[in-house]
Design an enzyme around this catalytic site. Structure first.
Site, PDB file in Angstrom:
ATOM      1  N   ARG A   1     -24.002 -22.331  44.312  1.00  0.00           N
ATOM      2  CA  ARG A   1     -22.839 -21.437  44.209  1.00  0.00           C
ATOM      3  C   ARG A   1     -23.026 -20.362  43.120  1.00  0.00           C
ATOM      4  O   ARG A   1     -22.101 -20.049  42.366  1.00  0.00           O
ATOM      5  CB  ARG A   1     -21.553 -22.228  43.975  1.00  0.00           C
TER       6      ARG A   1
ATOM      7  N   ILE B   1       4.693 -24.658  46.173  1.00  0.00           N
ATOM      8  CA  ILE B   1       4.019 -25.225  47.344  1.00  0.00           C
ATOM      9  C   ILE B   1       3.235 -26.493  47.007  1.00  0.00           C
ATOM     10  O   ILE B   1       2.812 -27.224  47.888  1.00  0.00           O
ATOM     11  CB  ILE B   1       3.142 -24.154  48.024  1.00  0.00           C
TER      12      ILE B   1
ATOM     13  N   SER C   1       0.447 -27.230  44.256  1.00  0.00           N
ATOM     14  CA  SER C   1      -0.497 -27.317  43.150  1.00  0.00           C
ATOM     15  C   SER C   1      -0.110 -26.366  42.024  1.00  0.00           C
ATOM     16  O   SER C   1       0.457 -25.301  42.249  1.00  0.00           O
ATOM     17  CB  SER C   1      -1.906 -26.978  43.640  1.00  0.00           C
TER      18      SER C   1
ATOM     19  N   TRP D   1     -10.319 -28.735  58.629  1.00  0.00           N
ATOM     20  CA  TRP D   1     -11.115 -28.381  57.459  1.00  0.00           C
ATOM     21  C   TRP D   1     -12.219 -29.400  57.164  1.00  0.00           C
ATOM     22  O   TRP D   1     -12.802 -29.413  56.085  1.00  0.00           O
ATOM     23  CB  TRP D   1     -10.210 -28.161  56.247  1.00  0.00           C
TER      24      TRP D   1
ATOM     25  N   ASP E   1       1.457 -30.623  54.418  1.00  0.00           N
ATOM     26  CA  ASP E   1       0.892 -29.282  54.588  1.00  0.00           C
ATOM     27  C   ASP E   1       0.099 -29.175  55.884  1.00  0.00           C
ATOM     28  O   ASP E   1      -0.763 -30.004  56.154  1.00  0.00           O
ATOM     29  CB  ASP E   1      -0.058 -28.970  53.423  1.00  0.00           C
TER      30      ASP E   1
ATOM     31  N   CYS F   1      -0.101 -21.258  55.728  1.00  0.00           N
ATOM     32  CA  CYS F   1      -0.393 -20.006  55.046  1.00  0.00           C
ATOM     33  C   CYS F   1      -1.367 -19.138  55.825  1.00  0.00           C
ATOM     34  O   CYS F   1      -2.097 -19.604  56.662  1.00  0.00           O
ATOM     35  CB  CYS F   1      -0.914 -20.263  53.640  1.00  0.00           C
TER      36      CYS F   1
ATOM     37  N   HIS G   1      -2.594 -15.143  45.802  1.00  0.00           N
ATOM     38  CA  HIS G   1      -4.033 -14.896  45.747  1.00  0.00           C
ATOM     39  C   HIS G   1      -4.361 -13.762  44.795  1.00  0.00           C
ATOM     40  O   HIS G   1      -5.515 -13.415  44.606  1.00  0.00           O
ATOM     41  CB  HIS G   1      -4.591 -14.618  47.134  1.00  0.00           C
TER      42      HIS G   1
HETATM   43  N1  GLN Z   1      -0.024 -28.202  48.641  1.00  0.00           N
HETATM   44  C1  GLN Z   1      -1.181 -27.372  48.645  1.00  0.00           C
HETATM   45  C2  GLN Z   1      -1.293 -26.623  47.329  1.00  0.00           C
HETATM   46  O1  GLN Z   1      -0.310 -26.246  46.802  1.00  0.00           O
HETATM   47  C3  GLN Z   1      -1.167 -26.381  49.780  1.00  0.00           C
HETATM   48  C4  GLN Z   1      -2.398 -25.529  49.828  1.00  0.00           C
HETATM   49  C5  GLN Z   1      -2.533 -24.680  51.067  1.00  0.00           C
HETATM   50  O2  GLN Z   1      -1.623 -24.447  51.768  1.00  0.00           O
HETATM   51  N2  GLN Z   1      -3.693 -24.198  51.345  1.00  0.00           N
HETATM   52  O3  GLN Z   1      -2.353 -26.387  46.818  1.00  0.00           O
HETATM   53 ZN    ZN Z   2      -0.821 -22.334  51.650  1.00  0.00          ZN
END
Ligand code: GLN
Ligand code: ZN
Length: 762
Positions: free
Chosen positions: A16, A433, A435, A563, A601, A645, A696
């Site tokens: 990476r 959401i 985290s 994923w 999610d 998302c 983001h």
């Molecule tokens: N619950 C996850 C977070 O908040 C959702 C992440 C996502 O939707 N990609 O990180």
């Molecule tokens: Zn999301």
């Protein structure tokens, strides 16, 4: 002679390196020169690796610092006007488009980003407008061709084809196809230049050819390639299609005047005979027989049989052998996987293994089969078929016993809503959401723990303190429904996969998701089950810290499936159902532990959609069913949330409604609340949390922006069914910006409540 080729190599680096260089540059720790040097080093290494593996046609310009579509946007001069002030510094403009920029008096949000077809890669969406003009805005394809040639490696420059470029873009008021005539001169000039620079071939990626196309798009393909075919001195064009079969575009694709056509024979295996038939003799057929989207060692005998069929039909004078699509979507190098058990490892192939498979096949077609590579393939196949790790009779029995009743909540939403009033939430409840920032301390603690330098107790203590701090912060910010912060989680899928049976993990199997973000997809090799609770202890602890409702936080079955790299010996739907049953047990356990709100999610529901509409219904049926199976064991009083998302929902809103979550939070801010239209038109029956700011980007939104967005949202969703939350989880952000943004968000919600009350809105 059969030619071994590749369509694209992962650019992130086997350790990476690109991620590190980007992040160091963004944080101001290193200058642009250092970044450019790292990038150059990676390109050189990747070209050499491909050559050493026996790949004759090696791609260039498949590299991108952030995203290949963003590169194309700069290449054709489609930089949106709000960034043009920055253009004297192209790199700064480039990253401003990718990530937004808030510094030195500049304040511009990022461009919209969305999933690349049905992958977990995200591209920057070209912003197009009627009457816009295009002009060559960068030198990248030419510069990289020269760069490789200076190393003695002749490459095939990769360009996003003009029609897919437009179709992947967004334009208000008209179809972007209308811009084709304006765009083509840039491609014509570039092809001429690449030819003069000595490129023998150029690869034009037109993945849109595997999607449903209307007549205008088909006509655009004809017009574009007729014109490009006339460019004097242009390299020979390989038109690359991937991610599926050509289907009803087969006649179109095979009739375009190009020198070669690449087809995906992994997902589009059944199109082989038709393509052989339709593609005029003398054209190169590039056969994508090695799966660029999964990690399993190929069945080389089977792939060779396919190639022989081509040979029988058309001879092998004009045959390329390659991966189904760019190798961007698979991990780089298995030699870094020192901890993987040998049996499992022998079943796998990463990008560099795939190069070896490709060149072995090309040699085999010409009668020089490298036996040891074929032997590895046969051994892997035999050992997988016989392995006891793959099939678990208890999982099969449980799946068999699952009933339709298990996919239904006890009462309909309206009745549940009444009972859920016991949660005591205000109008426009605020939440996040899941985290919170994965700070360097959090990551360091995890790394130390993993490396055995920090014992379980001390790591646990650290996480508890971190969680408690997050709870206190949320209380003092005044959020209504809290989260524990997910500090114990490395990744929303990996965390669960590590606790489930049937999953395996790599140490370095990173795949780029967007920009510097990489994911390390788990590998589902066998039947899935949940030996013990996975999240209950953390959620129970977090709830014990506060009187406010705490959300239990889970990843849904479709997202875990989507994923992960999944097995190919059973339908995806069966694997998904196995995962759903495991999550269902967790949901029931969370409720029993006192969590009154549980979020499951499903950000990946939409990207799992088949590329062809005709296949949507079947997919959505099993995907929705899996979510319902996972979410339905609870009582009416327990509020189920889901989160999605970076997706467009207009066309799948029925399915989202059918999931029957009490609350769905969605990304909306980058696409300016457009998504909400769907919720308005369809009258989405349950509650909605349209993301009110873009996570983001490090940019902190003003409270007034939040009020504004909420006012817009309230026009289409009755205010009593609206929630206030960011777009997505906050783990990639830092605390200062998170606190700033959430403070403004809570303040925005407060003002919106006041205004609505004053305005007498119901
Ligand atoms: N619950 C996850 C977070 O908040 C959702 C992440 C996502 O939707 N990609 O990180
Ligand atoms: Zn999301």
């Amino acid at each position: 002679m059969t030619i071994a080729t590749n369509l694209g190599f992962p650019r992130i680096g086997k350790h990476r390196e690109l991620k590190r260089a980007l992040e160091s540059h963004w944080s101001g720790k290193s200058d642009a020169r250092a970044l450019v040097e790292t990038a150059k080093g990676l390109r050189a290494e990747h070209w050499r690796v491909q050559r050493a593996a026996g790949i004759e046609h090696v791609p260039s310009n498949d590299f991108a610092l952030y995203d290949q579509i963003l590169d194309a946007i700069q290449l054709v001069g489609a930089t949106p006007p709000r960034y043009t002030a920055l253009e004297s510094e192209p790199l700064r403009a480039y990253f401003a488009m990718a990530r937004g920029l808030q510094a030195d008096g500049v304040d511009v949000p990022a461009m919209e980003m969305t999933k690349w077809f049905d992958t977990n890669y995200h591209y920057i969406v070209p912003e197009l407008f009627p009457g816009m003009s295009f002009a060559r805005g960068s030198d990248k394809p030419v510069a990289e061709l020269r760069e490789a040639s200076a190393l003695g490696i002749r490459t095939r420059p990769v360009l996003v084809g003009p029609v897919s470029f437009l179709l992947l873009g967004k334009m208000h008021g008209a179809s972007p196809i209308a811009l084709l005539d304006r765009l083509l001169p840039v491609y014509e000039a570039l092809l001429g230049e690449l030819g003069r620079e000595g490129a023998e071939w150029v690869q034009l990626d037109e993945p849109c050819l595997v999607t449903d196309l209307d007549e205008a798009a088909k006509a655009a393909f004809r017009a574009a390639y007729e014109r490009l075919a006339k460019v004097d001195g242009a390299p020979r064009a390989l038109l690359a299609t991937y991610f599926g079969a050509l289907g009803d575009n087969l006649a179109l694709a095979t009739s375009l005047p190009v020198s070669g056509l690449h087809v995906d024979l992994v997902r589009g295996r059944d199109q082989l005979d038709a393509v052989c038939e339709a593609l005029p003799k003398g054209r190169v057929l590039s056969a994508g027989v090695i799966d660029g989207r999964n990690v399993w060692r190929a069945d080389l005998d089977d792939a060779l049989a396919l190639l022989r069929r081509i040979g029988d039909a058309r001879g092998t004078d004009a045959l390329f052998v390659g991966p189904s699509c760019s190798l961007l979507h698979c991990p780089v190098d298995r030699s870094t996987e020192t901890d993987l058990d040998p049996e499992l490892s022998s079943w796998l192939a990463f990008a560099t293994d795939k190069l070896e498979e490709i060149s072995a096949l090309a040699e085999a077609v010409d009668g020089r089969a490298p036996e040891e590579i074929f032997e590895k393939s046969r051994a892997a196949k035999a050992s997988r078929a016989a392995s006891k790790r793959v099939h678990d009779p208890a999982v099969a029995a449980r799946l068999e016993a699952a009933t339709a009743d298990m996919t239904r909540r006890k009462s309909p939403y309206a009745a549940r809503r009444e009972k859920q009033k016991a949660l005591g939430l205000p109008l426009l409840p605020t939440t996040t959401i899941g985290s919170f920032p994965q700070t360097s301390e959090v990551r360091a603690a995890r790394a130390e723990h993993k490396a055995g330098k920090r014992d379980d107790a001390s790591y646990e203590r650290f996480l508890r303190e971190e969680t408690e701090r997050a709870v206190r912060r949320q209380e003092s910010l005044g959020l209504d429904v809290l989260v524990h912060g997910e500090f114990e989680r490395n990744d929303m899928v990996e965390y669960f996969g590590e606790k489930l049976e049937g999953f395996a993990f790599t140490k370095n199997g990173w795949v780029q998701s967007y920009g510097s973000r990489c994911v390390k997809p788990p590998i589902v090799y066998g039947d899935v089950s949940r030996p013990t609770p996975m999240t209950v202890a953390w959620s129970r602890y977090a709830q014990s810290l506060t009187k406010r409702p705490m959300k239990g936080m889970l990843t849904g079955p479709v997202t875990i499936l989507q994923w992960s790299f999944v097995r190919v010996d059973q339908p995806r739907s069966s694997t998904c159902r196995q995962i759903a049953l495991a999550i269902r047990d967790e949901v029931a356990d969370l409720e029993a532990a006192g969590l009154r709100v549980i979020q499951i999610d499903e950000p990946a529901i939409r990207e799992g959609l088949p590329l062809r509409r005709a296949e949507w219904k079947a997919y959505l049926a099993w995907a929705v069913d899996a979510f319902r199976l996972a979410s339905s064991p609870v009582s009416d009083e327990t509020q189920i949330h889901t989160h999605m998302c970076y997706s467009e929902f207009n066309d799948i809103i029925d399915a989202i409604a059918a999931m029957d979550a009490d609350v769905v939070s969605i990304e909306t801010s980058r696409s300016r609340m457009e998504l909400l239209e769907a919720f308005a038109t369809y009258r989405y029956p349950n509650e909605v949390g349209p993301g009110v700011y873009d996570i983001h980007s490090p940019r902190v939104p003003a409270a007034s922006e939040i009020v504004d967005l909420l006012a817009r949202a309230a026009k289409v969703v009755p205010v009593e069914r609206l929630w206030v939350n960011p777009d997505c989880g906050l783990k990639t952000r830092g605390w200062p910006e998170v606190e700033g943004a959430l403070r403004n968000m809570v303040e925005g919600a407060r003002r919106a409540r006041e205004e609505l009350a004053a305005g007498g809105a119901k």
